[in-house]
Design a protein around this motif. Structure first.
Motif, PDB file in Angstrom:
ATOM      1  N   SER A   1       1.517   0.150  -5.129  1.00 46.54           N
ATOM      2  CA  SER A   1       0.427  -0.574  -4.466  1.00 46.54           C
ATOM      3  C   SER A   1      -0.034  -1.716  -5.367  1.00 46.54           C
TER       4      SER A   1
ATOM      5  N   GLY B   1       4.681   3.803   3.701  1.00 47.68           N
ATOM      6  CA  GLY B   1       3.752   2.841   3.128  1.00 47.68           C
ATOM      7  C   GLY B   1       3.607   1.613   4.005  1.00 47.68           C
TER       8      GLY B   1
ATOM      9  N   ASP C   1       5.825   4.794  -4.332  1.00 49.18           N
ATOM     10  CA  ASP C   1       4.354   4.795  -4.253  1.00 49.18           C
ATOM     11  C   ASP C   1       3.743   3.617  -5.009  1.00 49.18           C
TER      12      ASP C   1
ATOM     13  N   ARG D   1       0.843  -1.188   0.000  1.00 48.92           N
ATOM     14  CA  ARG D   1       0.000   0.000   0.000  1.00 48.92           C
ATOM     15  C   ARG D   1       0.888   1.252   0.000  1.00 48.92           C
ATOM     16  N   ASN D   2       0.955   1.918  -1.167  1.00 51.85           N
ATOM     17  CA  ASN D   2       1.705   3.179  -1.292  1.00 51.85           C
ATOM     18  C   ASN D   2       3.128   3.057  -0.746  1.00 51.85           C
TER      19      ASN D   2
END
Length: 272
Positions: free
Chosen positions: A36, A71, A34, A20-21
Motif C-alpha cells: 500500500s 487489493g 500486501d 491498497r493492500n
C-alpha cells in the motif's frame, strides 16, 4: 537533492495514484504481497529495491498490464483495478519502458503524433464527412509534437527516422511520446538505464521541467545518484513487500534497506 520545503508542501497534496493492500501471485510465488502507498500530486516518487524485489510487477499492476490477485488500484480516487492499460491512459496515466521501442522507420515527429488521443481522423467516416476538421487536428497534433520534441532537445532530428537515435535519445523520444497524451502522472521505468552521462543530465533536467509543469512522476531506477537528486520521497521494496519509505538519505541509513541489499544482488550505493 529534492529540497525539504517542496517535500513538506507535497505531503499535503492529494493522491493521484494509490495502491491498497495489493497482492499479485503467480501460483505459489508472491511477486507483490500486501503493498500500500500513495503517489501525491506534483511529486517525484522513487521506487527502489534489489533485483527480484517486485518493482516491475508493481509497475505492471499500476499501469494495467497485469491485474492484481487482490487489493485495489486507485487513479484520482477511482478504482481502476480491473481496467486495461488503454483505459488508464485515458484517465491520465502514462508509462515509459526500460527499453524503448519506437517505430524505427517512422520519423520522430510521426512517432510522437501517434500518441495523440481522440483524433477525429481515427474514424473512417469522419475523414470523408469532415476532412477540414481532420486536417486541422493533424496540423495541431504536428505542432504539439514538434513542441514536445523541442522540450526534450530532439527537434533538430524531428524528420529523421527513429532508427538513427542512440539509446539515450530513444528515452527522450519516449518521454515526448508519453507527454503527447497529456498525462497527469507518468510511470518511468529505469530512465537512466543504458544512458551516457551527458544525456542522463538532459533526462534529469527534462523530468524536473515536466514536473514543474504539474506532472507527477513515479520512477523505478537503479541509479541511486539520480534518485537522490530527483525524488522527493523514496519507497523501498524487497521480496514483494514495501519495507521502508522516506527521503533518499533516510532510506539509505535504514537497517532494513541495508539488510535487503546485502542479502540481494546489489549494494545500497550501486543498484536499486
Amino acid at each position: 537533492m529534492a529540497n525539504v520545503a517542496s517535500t513538506d508542501r507535497l505531503a499535503q497534496g492529494s493522491t493521484v495514484l494509490g495502491a491498497r493492500n495489493v497482492v499479485r501471485h503467480f501460483g505459489g510465488l508472491y511477486a507483490v504481497n500486501d503493498v500500500s502507498f500513495d503517489v501525491r500530486e506534483g511529486e517525484i516518487l522513487g521506487l527502489i529495491g534489489p533485483n527480484g524485489a517486485g518493482k516491475t510487477t508493481m509497475f505492471d499492476l499500476l499501469a494495467g498490464s497485469v491485474a492484481p490477485s487482490s487489493g485495489e488500484i486507485l487513479l484520482n480516487g477511482v478504482t481502476v483495478s480491473g481496467e486495461p492499460a488503454h483505459r488508464r491512459i485515458g484517465r491520465g496515466l502514462g508509462r515509459t519502458f526500460q527499453i524503448p521501442r519506437p517505430l524505427a522507420n517512422l520519423s520522430l515527429v510521426e512517432n510522437v503524433m501517434l500518441a495523440e488521443q481522440g483524433q477525429a481522423g481515427e474514424r473512417l467516416l469522419t475523414n470523408f464527412l469532415q476532412p477540414f476538421r481532420v486536417a486541422a487536428q493533424e496540423r495541431a497534433a504536428e505542432q504539439k509534437a514538434m513542441d514536445l520534441l523541442d522540450l526534450v532537445s530532439l527537434s533538430r532530428l524531428a524528420h529523421e527516422p527513429a532508427r538513427v537515435l542512440s539509446g539515450g535519445q530513444r528515452k527522450l523520444l519516449e518521454l515526448a511520446r508519453v507527454m503527447m497524451a497529456d498525462p497527469a502522472i507518468i510511470l518511468l521505468d529505469e530512465p537512466a538505464a543504458g544512458v551516457n552521462a551527458t544525456l542522463l543530465e538532459v533526462i534529469i533536467d527534462r523530468i524536473r521541467e515536466i514536473n514543474q509543469r504539474g506532472v507527477t512522476f513515479l520512477l523505478i531506477e537503479h541509479n541511486i545518484d539520480m534518485v537522490s537528486r530527483l525524488c522527493h520521497r523514496v519507497l523501498v521494496m524487497a521480496a514483494g513487500q514495501l519495507i521502508c519509505e522516506g527521503t533518499a538519505a533516510e532510506v539509505a541509513r535504514d537497517p532494513r534497506v541495508i539488510e535487503a541489499y546485502l542479502g540481494g544482488a546489489a549494494q545500497p550505493g550501486e543498484a536499486a
